[in-house]
Each structure stands twice: as structure tokens, then as C-alpha cells.
Design an enzyme around this catalytic site. Structure first.
Site, PDB file in Angstrom:
ATOM      1  N   HIS A 460     -40.196  61.182 -38.815  1.00  0.00           N
ATOM      2  CA  HIS A 460     -39.083  60.146 -38.714  1.00  0.00           C
ATOM      3  C   HIS A 460     -39.345  58.814 -37.959  1.00  0.00           C
ATOM      4  O   HIS A 460     -38.784  57.722 -38.230  1.00  0.00           O
ATOM      5  CB  HIS A 460     -37.850  61.048 -37.901  1.00  0.00           C
ATOM      6  CG  HIS A 460     -37.305  61.805 -38.729  1.00  0.00           C
ATOM      7  ND1 HIS A 460     -36.451  62.813 -38.395  1.00  0.00           N
ATOM      8  CD2 HIS A 460     -37.313  61.884 -40.095  1.00  0.00           C
ATOM      9  CE1 HIS A 460     -36.076  63.538 -39.500  1.00  0.00           C
ATOM     10  NE2 HIS A 460     -36.437  63.107 -40.688  1.00  0.00           N
ATOM     11  N   ARG A 567     -16.189  43.543 -37.385  1.00  0.00           N
ATOM     12  CA  ARG A 567     -15.680  44.767 -37.251  1.00  0.00           C
ATOM     13  C   ARG A 567     -14.973  44.801 -35.642  1.00  0.00           C
ATOM     14  O   ARG A 567     -15.753  45.014 -34.793  1.00  0.00           O
ATOM     15  CB  ARG A 567     -16.730  45.871 -37.347  1.00  0.00           C
ATOM     16  CG  ARG A 567     -17.294  46.030 -38.846  1.00  0.00           C
ATOM     17  CD  ARG A 567     -18.412  47.098 -38.790  1.00  0.00           C
ATOM     18  NE  ARG A 567     -18.548  47.543 -40.135  1.00  0.00           N
ATOM     19  CZ  ARG A 567     -19.668  47.350 -40.633  1.00  0.00           C
ATOM     20  NH1 ARG A 567     -20.404  46.553 -40.370  1.00  0.00           N
ATOM     21  NH2 ARG A 567     -19.730  47.881 -41.947  1.00  0.00           N
ATOM     22  N   ARG A 603     -11.429  41.843 -39.205  1.00  0.00           N
ATOM     23  CA  ARG A 603     -10.685  42.924 -39.672  1.00  0.00           C
ATOM     24  C   ARG A 603     -10.107  43.749 -38.668  1.00  0.00           C
ATOM     25  O   ARG A 603     -10.486  43.695 -37.402  1.00  0.00           O
ATOM     26  CB  ARG A 603     -11.924  43.767 -40.102  1.00  0.00           C
ATOM     27  CG  ARG A 603     -11.405  45.282 -40.770  1.00  0.00           C
ATOM     28  CD  ARG A 603     -12.209  45.911 -41.571  1.00  0.00           C
ATOM     29  NE  ARG A 603     -13.235  46.851 -40.657  1.00  0.00           N
ATOM     30  CZ  ARG A 603     -14.270  47.555 -40.965  1.00  0.00           C
ATOM     31  NH1 ARG A 603     -14.606  47.765 -42.367  1.00  0.00           N
ATOM     32  NH2 ARG A 603     -14.663  48.050 -39.922  1.00  0.00           N
ATOM     33  N   GLU A 697     -11.593  50.325 -50.334  1.00  0.00           N
ATOM     34  CA  GLU A 697     -12.661  51.226 -49.745  1.00  0.00           C
ATOM     35  C   GLU A 697     -12.546  52.544 -50.227  1.00  0.00           C
ATOM     36  O   GLU A 697     -13.100  53.534 -50.127  1.00  0.00           O
ATOM     37  CB  GLU A 697     -12.406  51.047 -48.189  1.00  0.00           C
ATOM     38  CG  GLU A 697     -13.149  50.055 -47.471  1.00  0.00           C
ATOM     39  CD  GLU A 697     -12.698  50.255 -46.050  1.00  0.00           C
ATOM     40  OE1 GLU A 697     -13.939  50.421 -45.455  1.00  0.00           O
ATOM     41  OE2 GLU A 697     -11.811  50.303 -45.446  1.00  0.00           O
ATOM     42  N   ASN A 720     -19.792  51.206 -48.261  1.00  0.00           N
ATOM     43  CA  ASN A 720     -19.972  52.394 -47.825  1.00  0.00           C
ATOM     44  C   ASN A 720     -18.793  53.377 -48.035  1.00  0.00           C
ATOM     45  O   ASN A 720     -19.122  54.451 -48.174  1.00  0.00           O
ATOM     46  CB  ASN A 720     -20.145  52.041 -46.401  1.00  0.00           C
ATOM     47  CG  ASN A 720     -21.015  50.892 -45.919  1.00  0.00           C
ATOM     48  OD1 ASN A 720     -21.715  50.520 -46.770  1.00  0.00           O
ATOM     49  ND2 ASN A 720     -20.805  50.024 -44.962  1.00  0.00           N
ATOM     50  N   ASP A 721     -17.898  53.130 -47.511  1.00  0.00           N
ATOM     51  CA  ASP A 721     -16.692  53.886 -47.756  1.00  0.00           C
ATOM     52  C   ASP A 721     -16.390  54.325 -49.264  1.00  0.00           C
ATOM     53  O   ASP A 721     -15.968  55.290 -49.600  1.00  0.00           O
ATOM     54  CB  ASP A 721     -15.391  53.610 -46.889  1.00  0.00           C
ATOM     55  CG  ASP A 721     -15.372  53.967 -45.465  1.00  0.00           C
ATOM     56  OD1 ASP A 721     -15.763  55.239 -45.477  1.00  0.00           O
ATOM     57  OD2 ASP A 721     -15.463  53.231 -44.580  1.00  0.00           O
ATOM     58  N   ARG A 731     -20.225  60.274 -45.682  1.00  0.00           N
ATOM     59  CA  ARG A 731     -21.224  59.129 -45.446  1.00  0.00           C
ATOM     60  C   ARG A 731     -22.268  59.578 -44.109  1.00  0.00           C
ATOM     61  O   ARG A 731     -23.362  58.882 -44.220  1.00  0.00           O
ATOM     62  CB  ARG A 731     -20.671  57.751 -45.092  1.00  0.00           C
ATOM     63  CG  ARG A 731     -19.801  57.708 -43.986  1.00  0.00           C
ATOM     64  CD  ARG A 731     -18.739  56.526 -44.059  1.00  0.00           C
ATOM     65  NE  ARG A 731     -19.475  55.241 -43.365  1.00  0.00           N
ATOM     66  CZ  ARG A 731     -18.903  54.072 -43.247  1.00  0.00           C
ATOM     67  NH1 ARG A 731     -17.639  53.793 -43.621  1.00  0.00           N
ATOM     68  NH2 ARG A 731     -19.581  53.014 -42.620  1.00  0.00           N
ATOM     69  N   CYS A 768     -18.467  43.684 -48.571  1.00  0.00           N
ATOM     70  CA  CYS A 768     -19.097  43.312 -47.271  1.00  0.00           C
ATOM     71  C   CYS A 768     -19.707  44.826 -46.797  1.00  0.00           C
ATOM     72  O   CYS A 768     -20.266  44.946 -45.601  1.00  0.00           O
ATOM     73  CB  CYS A 768     -17.997  43.373 -46.153  1.00  0.00           C
ATOM     74  SG  CYS A 768     -16.564  44.339 -46.314  1.00  0.00           S
TER      75      CYS A 768
HETATM   76  C1  PEP Z   1     -17.542  49.804 -45.877  1.00  0.00           C
HETATM   77  O1  PEP Z   1     -16.878  50.876 -45.729  1.00  0.00           O
HETATM   78  O2  PEP Z   1     -18.443  49.388 -46.658  1.00  0.00           O
HETATM   79  C2  PEP Z   1     -17.211  49.072 -44.559  1.00  0.00           C
HETATM   80  C3  PEP Z   1     -17.822  47.703 -44.658  1.00  0.00           C
HETATM   81  O3  PEP Z   1     -16.477  49.371 -43.500  1.00  0.00           O
HETATM   82  P1  PEP Z   1     -17.349  50.256 -42.489  1.00  0.00           P
HETATM   83  O4  PEP Z   1     -18.782  50.271 -42.875  1.00  0.00           O
HETATM   84  O5  PEP Z   1     -17.108  49.560 -41.154  1.00  0.00           O
HETATM   85  O6  PEP Z   1     -16.253  51.412 -42.675  1.00  0.00           O
HETATM   86 MG    MG Z   2     -15.391  51.151 -44.305  1.00  0.00          MG
END
Ligand code: PEP
Ligand code: MG
Length: 840
Positions: A460, A567, A603, A697, A720-721, A731, A768
Site C-alpha cells: 500500500h 466544503r 456549499r 448527487e 462522487n455521490d 463510496r 465538482c
Molecule cells: C460529490 O459527491 O461529488 C461531492 C463533490 O461532494 P462530497 O464529495 O463532498 O460528498
Molecule cells: Mg457529495
């Protein structure tokens, strides 16, 4: 093997339920199920036939392994470890085979009674998860029992413990499967199997090479030493055995990639070199010149003996909880930076930390009188020895992860957390070995290269070095530790060597090559300040994801057009009390000021789910990712939302501010906040309103983008979400990280839908999430119609450069084809192949 074993009373006396034992560890069942006896006799007898599997040096606790695999612990008195053996005279030795009723320990009842908290003697089955205990345990409470003759309880082994084979009947089932996981059952596949097993009530074992491992233990699974293509047996017993068996067999047979492993260099590269250079295995390619700094491993003093079982167990559990929080925080931070490899690695650490075999081994040692630190360290080291002894290089490399856990837990227990070491600029860090968290804590800006005596290309630390862009050479052998500290060295990790005595010409050449590489980076940065237009003139705003004002300044220096995501949940990470509205205003104003007029998307709090906000204690949830999270949390706590909105509304100038709402499901969330902003703005006497956007998201928001765009000023996609909720893959799940790819065609289609919906109301769409920082994805996002990309500050120049190479019309065509692909892998392959078609 005998399935049921009957325990007879080891002492005469009154039977009590465990809950009445004046020790929370036993009373809470942490050591297993069983009962207690208030003793009236003075010789502890074996409650059944068995083998003495533990005997504390102080004689106050003894365990025996019964014929059906049950581990029966007999603990005489409470906190009696403190008596240092006084009052206890063992009559057996470790490993002895004993018969039911045979004397085990003579107890000087009077002496012990005078000095111990209590004489209550506990009888627990420490592996009771794998056993069924008869209800005699509670039925007998309050009754008098006679040592050696009264029946206490029956222990029935479930599953393979009872010797149920594949052919066994009833609800015990078995089957075989060929391991498809690349490189066998190493840490990540083992974590996946553990995860699968925990979904079922049945007891599940995996068998290989004559050994059985509980599928709930990642450590035990790794300890089997199963390689790719090996056949394992799976045994499940319990009410849901059928489903458990099917799921486990599928999990064994579903291939996962070993992931990120660099190809080791051919052995010849490692042979002693004739040119005086130090040879090693390339863990992360790259050229570096730096001053050799040797990091010595600090040996620490660990107290061997504890100060009481209850105290030490409490300390251990407290430390494990704290380390769990620390690792979760590291995962969250890595996730925000889009550092997938890092979050994946720490995710595997979390699974190891939760491993029942490791903690049980430590708890057993503590019950035997060890301190928490000594117990945990011994448990980790015993496990490391098992992995090292398997003759499987990949599994041996996991020892580094165990070491990392040991260091973290001991740091908490001994209060000796070592901060990041002081390094000179351009340090060529040399160490015997490093753990992943030791590497991530090094000051990145000062590390030119990394040279390790141990390690391997797929451990790792190597994965992290690649992710961090640090040239690294591993497995250099003990000669690495003899390198002359302070000397200037040249490292060519890609070629597999370090030159500790470079002549002037090789130093100059290396510097020249590094300079050329750096010049490209600076040239990109130099050009970064201007607008990023595609070759056919489409303007793409490239902004930065930041967590504070300092990062905003950095972003501006890198040419960012603004902040695309602040954030706010990470603005006050050190706080345990909520920041006031004024404190929030000042922190956000500092971000605006750092941007010198550029826009900032701030945000509102995204608390809950995978994001822990220390000053906002949220109730535990069964399913946090689907519970109170993001804007739902803020709407459920109006005072928290009001404090934040008032802070934002007082920023100056408001025209620079864009407010963004996380985890919006549908337009109702947006309308509620808009109304609240209007009310607060009216109270503050404001005529102007900042722009208000929503994050896309969750699939519902993407599907309803047109409705949202009617009331929002812009949409920003959190890939990401969006990936997590579209693919229904956690995730933070270590075993799913490789499949959590935002370039999945399903996610691309939702992005296309979002843009389509936004355009109906003339709104712009940004991204984002971490996908925006991936240069491979830039043509896809531009082609899908995204016009703002918010990326890691350091990547702004690279992404702007990428945009400027692209032809937006060609990207648009490509995006249509990408959406037709069947997997993220196919999308990636197509993007790689099309790189030159859409760009020049
Ligand atoms: C996302 O979900 O892509 C995002 C930018 O928000 P976070 O990663 O803070 O949940
Ligand atoms: Mg998110």
C-alpha cells in the site's frame, strides 16, 4: 467431532447471570456468553474434557478448548490479575489435556476475598458467536450448584465447528468455488468476503489446505494463504445458510483486480549492481535529486502488564474507537481530494481494525494480565507472523497495513503520537519500511523521493507513492540503511536504482531532466491564468475545490477561475463546539477575499453519511448514507441552517458568492431554502441575493434537473455521490472501490440528462466531484455540455491545458458514443483511444 458439550459447575456456589457481574466487560457480554458463580468451594474444576488453551501467569484465569471447539474461559474473581498470582495455585499447565471435574486451580478463598473486588467467577464461551448455548444459563440463575456434578449449560457448535462437512444435512450447507480474485484472497478480496459474510446470521467458514477460517474475520481469511485459481470450500450453517452459501460462493468466484500494482522489475535488475548504485524495485516511477535522510524506526516502551482487566479492556476499546474515527477522517479527506487509492487503502485498514480475531486475540491476552498496548501489539505481531509464514509475497506485503494499525492504536494508548518528522527541502527519504499513514503524514512538498529497504511494488505504500507522485524505490535490502545521510543522491525509480555518489555529470544530467519536466509544469501554470477555451471557442470555467482561505490563495496562483466548491463541513474540523455565525462569516469572507473578485461557490453544511462533523452530534443511523444527510440535516436543524445562511448573506460583495445546496432530492428542498434566504435577507435589509445552486448527487435530482433548474441559478454535479447512489455502491466500501468509477455509462447518461434539463431554463452545469480532476474525463464532460469544472487546486493548469486542446464539437459526438458503452472500463478505453481524435 462432538457437536454438543455439557459444562458442569467448576465451583460450588450460587449461579448468577452475567449481567450481575460487577465488571462491564463481562456483564456486557464482550468476552462472550455464559454465566457466573458466587463461589463456595476453593478448587476450580474443569467443567468438561478439553485442552488447556490459556493459563494466565498469575493463575487467576484459565481457558480450555472443548471437543467441539468451544473456548471456555474461567475467570476467578474480578480484577484479580492485580493480585499478581497470590492466592492461586494452578495444578495444570498450558497444553495439558484434562478430564471433566479435574482440579485446575487451587484458590486461597480467604486471601483472595480480602484483597479482590469480588470472588465472582465467570464462565464464558469466548467464541460463543460460533456456538449455541442452552438456556440453562439463565434458567439456572439463583440456583445452588455443586462443583463437578451440577450441569451448568450445553454448548452446541454450529457449522463447521461441529465438523459438518459439505455433505452434512439440516441447515448446514457446503460447497466449493474457485477463487477468481487476482492474486488470491489478499486484503481487499478478504474484506469483500468478510463484508458478505456479515450480511448473514449463519456461521460461515472458508476451508483451504486443511484449515478453516471464520468468514467474519478478514485476518483469518488472509491467513489461509489462498491464491488465485485455488479451490476453497465454503460451509454455512444457520437459518439463512442457503442464501449465505450462494452469496459467499459468488463472492469467491467474482474476480477483483489486485489493483494498481506496478509490474515488479525483472530479477536481473535486483541483482547486485556492478556500477555502485543501489538497486531496488520501482514502486513509483520518476527522477529525483535530493539529500539522503534516514528515518529511524522509533522503538517504544510498551508496558507488559496491565493495571486491571476492566481498565485495560476499556482502554483498548476506547483506542480502537478513536483510531476508527481517525481512519474515517483520513478516508473522508482523501475522498475530497479525489485520492481514490488512499481512501481505498485506509478502507482496508478499517476492515482490519474491525476484525474480530484481532481484537479477540488482544482481549484474551488482556484477560491474561497484559496491558492493552502489549496485548494489541502481540495480537498484531502474531498475525503478521502468520502472513509472513505463508510464502505468498502479496500477503506478506499486508504486514505493513497491520503495522500501521499497531502504530495508530499504540499512539492512542501510549499517548505518544509522533508528528511528522522534520525534513530538509528536497529530502530523499530512506527508511526500513513505512506504513501508509506514516507516508501520508510526511510533508509532501519536501519529499523528493523515497527509498525503502523493505516493501514491494504492490504494497500500500507503493500504491500511495504513485498516487502522490513521489518517485519511490522499494525492496532495496539492508544496504539502503547504510546510505550516507546528508549526501546528495540521484534516484531513477523507473530504472530501479539510486546513486548515492553521483559524479558531477550525472547530477547535472538528472537536474536537467527534472528541470525540463518542471518547466512543462510551470509553463502550464504560466498559461493557466487565462480563460480556458476549446479550439472551437467554447469557454470552460476551471475552478478549484478548496477547504479554506489558504487553499483558495493556492488555487488563484494555479490559475483557477474561482472556487467551485468550498466544503463548509471542513472549515472547523478541530472544533467540538459549534462555530458562531460570526466565526463562519469571517472564515468564508477570508475565502472570498483570497479570490480577489473571482466567484466562490460555498456549499452549505453537508453533515451526515460519510461526513462526521464533530460539533454536530447526529444520532446513529442504521443506514447513514440514506439517512439524514446534506440539506436534509440542515432542514432538520433550522437553527444550524439559519446560522450558516445569515453568515453567508453578510459576505461582501454578495455578487461574488454562489450558495450551493448538497444532497438535494427534489425541488421542495430548494424552495424551502430559497424562502429562508429571502426571509433572512429581508431581516438583514438586503436588496441583493446571492446566486443559489443545487448539487446533483442523487439520481432523482438528475432526472428532475429541469424542475430544479427552473428555480436554481446553476447546477453542480457531485460525481462522487452520484456514482455511489446510481451504482448503489458505498463510496467507502474497500472492496468496491475499483468499481466505483464515475465514468460508468449510467452516470454519464445522468450527466447528459442534467445538462438537458438545465438548458431548458438557460442554466449552466458544473462538475465538482473527483471526476472533474481526471484529465481523461475532460473530453467526456465537455462533450456532455458541462461548462464548469471544479478540480484540485494543483490540477487547474493541467485541466485548463487539456480543455484548450479539445474540439468541443468532436467531444460532443464522442460523448454520444460513450453513453452507449456497457461499462466504465469500456468508456475509459474509448477515451484513451480517442484522445488524439478530439484533441491536438
Ligand atoms: C460529490 O459527491 O461529488 C461531492 C463533490 O461532494 P462530497 O464529495 O463532498 O460528498
Ligand atoms: Mg457529495
Amino acid at each position: 467431532m462432538t457437536a454438543t458439550v455439557t459444562l458442569r459447575a467448576p465451583l460450588s456456589g450460587v449461579v448468577l447471570p452475567l449481567s450481575q457481574v460487577p465488571d462491564p466487560v463481562f456483564a456486557g457480554g464482550m468476552m462472550g456468553q455464559g454465566l457466573a458463580i458466587e463461589p463456595l468451594s476453593s478448587t476450580l474444576l474443569a467443567p468438561c474434557d478439553g485442552e488447556i488453551s490459556q493459563l494466565s501467569s498469575t493463575g487467576h484465569a484459565v481457558a480450555l478448548r472443548a471437543a467441539n471447539g468451544a473456548e471456555v474461559l474461567l475467570h476467578i474473581g474480578i480484577d484479580t490479575v492485580k493480585l499478581g498470582g497470590q492466592g492461586f495455585a494452578p495444578r495444570v499447565r498450558l497444553g495439558d489435556r484434562v478430564r471433566c471435574g479435574q482440579p485446575l486451580v487451587d484458590i486461597d478463598i480467604d486471601s483472595v476475598a480480602q484483597r479482590a473486588l469480588s470472588l465472582i467467577t465467570v464462565v464464558v464461551v469466548t467464541n460463543s458467536d460460533d456456538m449455541q448455548l442452552s438456556s440453562l444459563a439463565s434458567g439456572a440463575a439463583g440456583e445452588m450448584v455443586q462443583a463437578g456434578s451440577s450441569t451448568l449449560l450445553d454448548i452446541r457448535a454450529s457449522g463447521a465447528q461441529a465438523g459438518n462437512s459439505v455433505a452434512a444435512s439440516g441447515n448446514s450447507l457446503g460447497g466449493q468455488a474457485v477463487v477468481a480474485h487476482e492474486s488470491g484472497l489478499h486484503a481487499r478480496p478478504a474484506a469483500l468476503l468478510q463484508h458478505t459474510a456479515r450480511r448473514f446470521a449463519s456461521h460461515i467458514d472458508i476451508g483451504f489446505g486443511g484449515k478453516l477460517a471464520s468468514a467474519r474475520s478478514m485476518v483469518a481469511i488472509m491467513g489461509l494463504g489462498v491464491g488465485e485459481g485455488d479451490t476453497v470450500s465454503v460451509h454455512a450453517s444457520g437459518a439463512d445458510a442457503e442464501a449465505a452459501l450462494a452469496a459467499m460462493l459468488a463472492a469467491v468466484e467474482t474476480r477483483s483486480e489486485a489493483g494498481h500494482a506496478a509490474a515488479p522489475l525483472p530479477a536481473s535488475t535486483l541483482a547486485a549492481r556492478s556500477d555502485g548504485k543501489l538497486g531496488g524495485v520501482c514502486a513509483a516511477p520518476g527522477l529525483a535529486v535530493g539529500t539522503l535522510v534516514l528515518l529511524a524506526e522509533q522503538d517504544r516502551t510498551v508496558p507488559e502488564h496491565g493495571t486491571g482487566v476492566a481498565t485495560e479492556l476499556t482502554a483498548l476499546h476506547g483506542a480502537l474507537a478513536q483510531v476508527r474515527g481517525d481512519i474515517e477522517a483520513d478516508i473522508a479527506l482523501a475522498g475530497q481530494r479525489g485520492a481514490r487509492a488512499e481512501s481505498e487503502i485506509f478502507g482496508a485498514h478499517l476492515a482490519l481494525l474491525d476484525d474480530p480475531e484481532l481484537s479477540l486475540a488482544a482481549e484474551r491476552l488482556i484477560v491474561d494480565g497484559s496491558s492493552a498496548a502489549h496485548g494489541y501489539r502481540s495480537a498484531i505481531r502474531a498475525q503478521s507472523d502468520v502472513l509472513l509464514g505463508l510464502g505468498n509475497a502479496l500477503l506478506a506485503e499486508r504486514v505493513g497495513d497491520l503495522k500501521d494499525l499497531e502504530r495508530r492504536v499504540l499512539d492512542v494508548l501510549l499517548g505518544s503520537a509522533q508528528g511528522a518528522p522534520q525534513l530538509p527541502a528536497q529530502a530523499m527519504v530512506v527508511a526500513d519500511d513505512l506504513t501508509p499513514s506514516q507516508l501520508t503524514r510526511l510533508p509532501r512538498a519536501q519529499v523528493a523521493g523515497l527509498v525503502l529497504a523493505r516493501g514491494g511494488a504492490s504494497n500500500h505504500v507503493a500504491i500511495l507513492a504513485r498516487a502522490l507522485g513521489i518517485p519511490a524505490l522499494v525492496a532495496c535490502g539492508p544496504a539502503a540503511l547504510q546510505l550516507p545521510a546528508g549526501a546528495e543522491a540521484v534516484l531513477d525509480a523507473g530504472e530501479g536504482w539510486l546513486d548515492a555518489q553521483p559524479d558531477a555529470a550525472s547530477l547535472a544530467l538528472a537536474r536537467q531532466q527534472i528541470a525540463a519536466h518542471e518547466a512543462r509544469r510551470l509553463a502550464l501554470r504560466e498559461q493557466s491564468a487565462g480563460r480556458a477555451l476549446t479550439r472551437d471557442g467554447v469557454h470552460i470555467e476551471v475552478a478549484a475545490n478548496v477547504v479554506n482561505a489558504a487553499e483558495s490563495r493556492d488555487a488563484v496562483l494555479n490559475g483557477a477561475d474561482g472556487v467551485g466548491l468550498l466544503r463548509t463541513e471542513f472549515l472547523f474540523t478541530e472544533r467540538t463546539d459549534a462555530p458562531s455565525s460570526e466565526e463562519q462569516r469571517a472564515a468564508c469572507q477570508a475565502v472570498l477575499d483570497a479570490l480577489e473578485g473571482r466567484p466562490a461557490i460555498i456549499r452549505t453544511l453537508d453533515a451526515g453519511g460519510d461526513k462526521d462533523v464533530p460539533y454536530l452530534p447526529l444520532p446513529a443511523e442504521d443506514n447513514p448514507a440514506l439517512g439524514l444527510r446534506g440539506i436534509r440535516t440542515s432542514l432538520a436543524m433550522p437553527q444550524v441552517l439559519d446560522a450558516q445562511l445569515s453568515a453567508l448573506l453578510q459576505l461582501k460583495p454578495l455578487s461574488q458568492l454562489r450558495i450551493l445546496l448538497p444532497m438535494v432530492t427534489d425541488v421542495a428542498d430548494l424552495l424551502q431554502v430559497r424562502q429562508r434566504i429571502d426571509e433572512l435577507a429581508a431581516q438583514l435589509g438586503l436588496a441583493e441575493r446571492p446566486q443559489l445552486g443545487v448539487m446533483i448527487e442523487v439520481p432523482s435530482a438528475a432526472l428532475l434537473a429541469a424542475q430544479l433548474a427552473e428555480h436554481a441559478d446553476f447546477l453542480s454535479i457531485g460525481t462522487n455521490d452520484l456514482t455511489q447512489y446510481t451504482l448503489a455502491m458505498d463510496r467507502c466500501h474497500p472492496a468496491l472501490a475499483a468499481r466505483q468509477d464515475a465514468l460508468h455509462p449510467a452516470v454519464l447518461r445522468l450527466i447528459a440528462l442534467t445538462v438537458h434539463g438545465a438548458r431548458q431554463h438557460g442554466r449552466w452545469v458544473g462538475v465538482c466531484g473527483a471526476l472533474a480532476s481526471d484529465p481523461l474525463a475532460t473530453p467526456a464532460l465537455v462533450g456532455l455540455g458541462v461548462t464548469e469544472l471544479s478540480v484540485s487546486p494543483a490540477l487547474v493548469p493541467e485541466i485548463k491545458h487539456r480543455v484548450r486542446q479539445l474540439d468541443a464539437a468532436a467531444c460532443q459526438e464522442l460523448a454520444l458514443t460513450l453513453q452507449q458503452q456497457r461499462s466504465a472500463a469500456e468508456v475509459r478505453a474509448m477515451l484513451a483511444a480517442a484522445a488524439n481524435v478530439v484533441a491536438q
